[in-house]
Design an enzyme around this catalytic site. Structure first.
Site, PDB file in Angstrom:
ATOM      1  N   ASN A 284      13.060  42.697  16.111  1.00 29.38           N
ATOM      2  CA  ASN A 284      14.142  41.928  16.744  1.00 29.38           C
ATOM      3  C   ASN A 284      14.805  42.785  17.822  1.00 29.38           C
ATOM      4  OD1 ASN A 284      15.843  39.820  17.265  1.00 29.38           O
ATOM      5  ND2 ASN A 284      16.662  39.671  15.189  1.00 29.38           N
ATOM      6  N   HIS A 315      25.151  39.738   9.198  1.00 26.28           N
ATOM      7  CA  HIS A 315      24.201  38.850   8.532  1.00 26.28           C
ATOM      8  C   HIS A 315      24.843  38.020   7.419  1.00 26.28           C
ATOM      9  CE1 HIS A 315      20.979  41.100  10.575  1.00 26.28           C
ATOM     10  NE2 HIS A 315      20.204  40.079  10.281  1.00 26.28           N
TER      11      HIS A 315
END
Length: 409
Positions: A284, A315
């Site tokens: 990512n 997250h």
């Protein structure tokens, strides 16, 4: 009353910026984002629209000296409240979360990236959104922006639900130089997407294993962990390729900009690297760069630990995510120290090759361990993972780290 009406007219004139030749494009991208958000999230779309509108107001009212702090604190507070609300419904009320909620949370996380990135650009004087303040302070503004341009950047549909982070400066550059998409890049991305999606379907159909780790025994759990992590990786690869194809088809990669800026991962590097630190930088990639700029470069003490801790917060702060990202930080630190020592003692080509093979296998297992901890989230699954044979892989790396530190001392 006439004065109020005149002020409103001036505000909306500044918002739509009729004199700009890019106004129709901004409207098109913004309208597409609004429609896509409503269709994919339903009434939960308001939880994405609200911080986008709030950030636009902050960018045009708060001084560039403090805008990055206000934007960061307010956006992370909003996102944290949404995460806690979702966990409350999921675990305390035992409700089954709908797809719309997960799409909203994912989009909100991407919105946080764009808001904080633009806030840093304003603070670092790369972008000027308040022209009066720029003239007052004698700033040389590189990129002016209307409220419409900012809102379009935050909600434009090609990157609303996924895709690599694109800076506001790059966004404006792509809008100004919009050309026909590179059809070869789109075809390549779509072909790879269908290949990984088909491979994922085949694995689901022919590999029989339990999704969790409660039914496996001893070394069988290693196969369960690796197979499940492989499916997770294929899912991410497919999503990245689909996002890449969408951005390219929308004209956000014309061949003039760097192709690396519009892709989130080099799949070949991820699957062949024998360094956990390299995997962390490549996985990512746009998010890794964003975390490095936002946290790592601004922390004077324990920047690596702070970066992974913030990533866990971003997250959602589930038990598995907290443990997984803290474990990842420890593994990256161990990776730097262990490989520094290996580079000294492995002089022979054969020894270097064997070291690479062993460390590649160890990297694959540790990353699979971390991925399951993060993706499965719950405390029950985390305990099952820790009590299985899979915990031997990160434990071995920790032992090596202690051994290397003692030798160095």
């Amino acid at each position: 009353m006439r004065c109020v009406a005149d002020l409103q007219c001036m505000y909306w004139f500044d918002f739509i910026q009729l004199g700009s030749p890019n106004t129709p494009t901004y409207f098109y991208l913004l309208a597409g984002g609004v429609i896509l958000a409503i269709m994919s999230m339903g009434h939960y779309a308001i939880l994405v629209f609200t911080p986008a509108l709030g950030a636009t107001v902050i960018f045009h009212t708060v001084s560039y000296h403090f805008v990055h702090r206000w934007a960061f604190l307010l956006q992370m507070a909003w996102q944290t409240v949404c995460h806690v609300w979702m966990m409350y419904r999921q675990y305390y009320l035992e409700e089954i979360m709908t797809v719309e909620v997960f799409i909203m949370i994912s989009s909100l996380m991407l919105l946080t990236q764009k808001i904080t990135s633009l806030a840093l650009d304003i603070h670092e004087k790369k972008v000027t959104v308040n022209i009066d303040e720029a003239k007052k302070n004698g700033l040389h503004h590189l990129s002016e922006s209307s409220k419409l341009a900012v809102l379009s950047y935050l909600l434009f549909f090609p990157a609303l639900l996924g895709g690599p982070l694109c800076s506001f400066v790059e966004f404006q550059k792509q809008i100004s130089n919009c050309k026909v998409c590179d059809i070869r890049t789109v075809i390549k991305a779509c072909t790879l997407f269908f290949f990984f999606h088909a491979l994922q379907s085949i694995l689901f159909a022919h590999i029989t294993f339990p999704y969790d780790l409660t039914n496996c025994r001893r070394w069988e759990c290693v196969c369960v962990m690796w197979s499940t992590a492989l499916l997770f990786r294929l899912t991410y690869y497919s999503q990245w390729l689909l996002d890449e194809a969408l951005l390219c088809s929308a004209g956000f990669y014309t061949g003039e900009s760097s192709y690396a800026d519009f892709t989130d991962g080099n799949i070949l590097t991820l699957e062949t690297t024998h360094r956990i630190s390299c995997f962390a930088r490549t996985w990512n990639k746009s998010t890794a760069k964003w975390l490095r700029r936002l946290i790592f470069q601004n922390c004077s003490k324990q920047p690596l630990l702070s970066t992974f801790a913030f990533s866990a917060w971003w997250h959602g702060l589930y038990p598995g995510q907290i443990f997984g990202f803290m474990c990842w930080a420890l593994m990256v630190e161990a990776d730097y120290r262990i490989h520094a020592k290996l580079s000294i003692i492995s002089q022979s080509p054969i020894i270097r090759f064997l070291c690479k093979v062993i460390t590649w296998l160890e990297t694959q297992m540790i990353i699979a361990f971390i991925m399951l901890a993060v993706e499965m989230r719950s405390l029950t699954m985390l305990l099952a993972l820790l009590l299985s044979f899979n915990s031997l892989f990160p434990f071995f790396y920790c032992v090596l780290l202690i051994f290397v530190v003692k030798i160095k001392a």
